[in-house]
Write a protein that holds these residues in place. Sequence first.
Motif, short mmCIF file in Angstrom:
data_model
loop_
_atom_site.label_atom_id
_atom_site.label_comp_id
_atom_site.label_asym_id
_atom_site.label_seq_id
_atom_site.Cartn_x
_atom_site.Cartn_y
_atom_site.Cartn_z
N MET A 88 0.53 -1.00 0.37
CA MET A 88 0.19 0.28 0.14
C MET A 88 0.92 1.15 0.26
O MET A 88 0.53 2.20 -1.06
CB MET A 88 -1.00 -0.18 1.27
N MET A 89 1.74 0.87 0.74
CA MET A 89 2.64 2.18 0.93
C MET A 89 3.76 2.09 -0.30
O MET A 89 3.91 3.81 -1.05
CB MET A 89 4.22 2.54 1.80
N ALA A 90 3.66 1.45 -1.25
CA ALA A 90 4.81 1.24 -2.18
C ALA A 90 3.37 2.30 -3.39
O ALA A 90 3.45 3.10 -4.39
CB ALA A 90 4.92 0.25 -3.63
N ILE A 91 2.36 1.51 -3.37
CA ILE A 91 1.04 2.43 -4.94
C ILE A 91 1.29 3.33 -4.44
O ILE A 91 1.05 4.67 -5.64
CB ILE A 91 -0.05 1.76 -4.16
N LEU A 92 0.50 3.95 -2.41
CA LEU A 92 1.29 5.45 -2.64
C LEU A 92 2.43 6.33 -3.06
O LEU A 92 1.67 7.40 -3.55
CB LEU A 92 1.00 5.88 -1.09
N ILE A 93 3.39 5.56 -2.97
CA ILE A 93 4.74 6.95 -3.40
C ILE A 93 4.52 6.78 -5.17
O ILE A 93 5.08 7.72 -5.37
CB ILE A 93 5.55 5.94 -3.17
N ALA A 94 3.49 5.47 -5.31
CA ALA A 94 3.95 5.38 -6.95
C ALA A 94 3.15 6.38 -7.34
O ALA A 94 3.09 7.32 -8.68
CB ALA A 94 3.24 3.94 -7.23
N GLY A 216 1.78 14.66 -24.25
CA GLY A 216 2.76 13.48 -24.63
C GLY A 216 2.80 13.69 -22.70
O GLY A 216 2.97 12.46 -22.37
N ILE A 217 3.39 14.07 -22.15
CA ILE A 217 3.59 14.65 -20.95
C ILE A 217 2.67 13.64 -19.83
O ILE A 217 2.75 13.04 -18.95
CB ILE A 217 3.93 15.97 -19.70
N GLY A 218 1.25 13.99 -19.99
CA GLY A 218 0.50 13.02 -19.36
C GLY A 218 -0.30 12.15 -19.64
O GLY A 218 -0.06 11.38 -18.25
N ARG A 219 0.63 11.99 -20.66
CA ARG A 219 0.73 10.43 -21.38
C ARG A 219 1.25 9.42 -20.23
O ARG A 219 1.77 8.66 -19.85
CB ARG A 219 1.02 9.73 -22.86
N SER A 220 2.76 10.31 -20.42
CA SER A 220 3.69 9.40 -19.67
C SER A 220 3.68 9.41 -18.12
O SER A 220 3.86 8.53 -17.78
CB SER A 220 5.00 10.55 -19.84
N VAL A 221 2.09 10.23 -17.22
CA VAL A 221 2.66 10.56 -15.92
C VAL A 221 1.24 9.07 -16.16
O VAL A 221 2.00 8.35 -15.02
CB VAL A 221 1.99 11.76 -15.51
N THR A 222 0.48 8.73 -16.84
CA THR A 222 -0.69 7.88 -17.00
C THR A 222 0.28 7.04 -16.74
O THR A 222 0.01 5.43 -15.57
CB THR A 222 -1.74 8.21 -18.08
N LYS A 223 1.22 6.24 -17.95
CA LYS A 223 1.90 5.39 -17.81
C LYS A 223 2.96 4.53 -16.83
O LYS A 223 2.79 3.36 -16.31
CB LYS A 223 2.79 4.77 -19.21
N ALA A 224 3.29 6.04 -15.93
CA ALA A 224 4.65 5.67 -15.01
C ALA A 224 3.38 5.34 -14.04
O ALA A 224 4.12 4.01 -13.41
CB ALA A 224 4.91 6.85 -14.81
N VAL A 225 2.66 5.96 -13.87
CA VAL A 225 1.75 5.32 -12.22
C VAL A 225 1.37 3.94 -12.77
O VAL A 225 1.19 3.10 -12.09
CB VAL A 225 0.59 6.44 -12.23
N VAL A 226 0.19 3.52 -13.72
CA VAL A 226 0.27 2.35 -13.75
C VAL A 226 0.91 1.44 -14.06
O VAL A 226 1.01 0.06 -13.17
CB VAL A 226 -0.91 2.32 -15.31
N ASN A 227 2.36 1.38 -15.27
CA ASN A 227 3.29 0.44 -15.19
C ASN A 227 3.45 0.00 -13.81
O ASN A 227 4.00 -0.96 -13.21
CB ASN A 227 4.02 0.55 -15.82
N SER A 228 3.64 0.93 -13.39
CA SER A 228 4.54 1.07 -11.88
C SER A 228 3.67 0.32 -11.11
O SER A 228 4.08 -0.85 -9.56
CB SER A 228 4.65 2.73 -10.64
N ILE A 229 2.28 0.27 -10.57
CA ILE A 229 1.84 -0.18 -9.69
C ILE A 229 1.17 -2.29 -10.21
O ILE A 229 1.42 -2.93 -10.00
CB ILE A 229 0.07 0.55 -9.69
N VAL A 230 1.02 -2.01 -11.53
CA VAL A 230 1.13 -3.69 -12.12
C VAL A 230 2.66 -4.31 -11.60
O VAL A 230 2.49 -5.34 -11.23
CB VAL A 230 0.86 -3.33 -13.83
N LEU A 231 3.61 -3.44 -12.07
CA LEU A 231 5.33 -4.22 -11.73
C LEU A 231 4.90 -4.42 -10.29
O LEU A 231 5.64 -5.45 -9.87
CB LEU A 231 5.76 -3.40 -12.38
N ILE A 232 4.32 -3.46 -9.21
CA ILE A 232 4.86 -3.24 -7.82
C ILE A 232 4.10 -4.94 -7.96
O ILE A 232 4.28 -6.26 -6.34
CB ILE A 232 3.66 -2.70 -6.98
N VAL A 233 2.64 -5.44 -8.11
CA VAL A 233 2.01 -6.56 -7.60
C VAL A 233 2.01 -8.15 -8.24
O VAL A 233 2.41 -8.98 -7.92
CB VAL A 233 0.29 -6.56 -8.42
#
Length: 245
Positions: A88-94, A216-233
């Motif tokens: 949960m803390m990793a998801i929050l920080i992501a 493009g910045i908005g897309r990068s932010v979305t991808k960063a958060v989504v990819n991080s959460i998926v990889l965390i799980v």
Amino acid sequence: MFENIGEIFLLFWRTLLSLPLAWRQRQKVFDQFFEIGNASLLMVCVLSFFIGAVIALQTGPVLVERGLASAVGGIVGISMAKELAPVMMAILIAGRIGSAMAAEIGSMRVYQEVDALRTMNINPVHYLVLPRLIAIAVALPMLVVFAILVGWLGGAVVAETNSHIEIPFQAFWANLRDVVELKDVANGVFKSFCFALIIGVVSCHQGLATIGGPRGIGRSVTKAVVNSIVLIVIFDYVLTRVLLK
């Protein structure tokens, strides 16, 4: 997908090779550490307290009905230490820090500041990625230790004050001490360290790969958060299998 994975691993390897230069970036590391750690402390406190409280609230009445009231402390303790606090803390920080990393580096990429660094013979990996990766790798495990302690406190408060549980403070902590070992907390901290590396590398990679202006910045932010959460799980499952052996 495989191209992105390869680029992420390559960026991580280049960052590891630049670790001897970390002392030169100590001020940037400190600034990033303050942003990640101190600025996130209140949210971590609130989130972890209520996670521990919910675990006690959900499991307490069921255990009391079956004559296992004393086990509430152990369940709250082990679940917070080994699983819920790190994830949960990793998801929050992501969501909070990973998105900020991707947006900041992405803006520099779009407005050609990264190219300007290369023109001045400054390696963007050394200047932008290394301080952020070191800071998050140090800050997230510390936040997880704090979250574990606050989560235990939340569970203890609910266990004593809820009319359906009513487990004394001393009994809760006695069972928690009997069940939770130091290696359980260490496992959670190790998980959080791995999650921190994932968040840092993925977010910085998405920032450096940004193209296409503000959209493009908005897309990068979305991808960063989504990819991080998926990889965390995904890595949470892998690390759990490894640490259970």
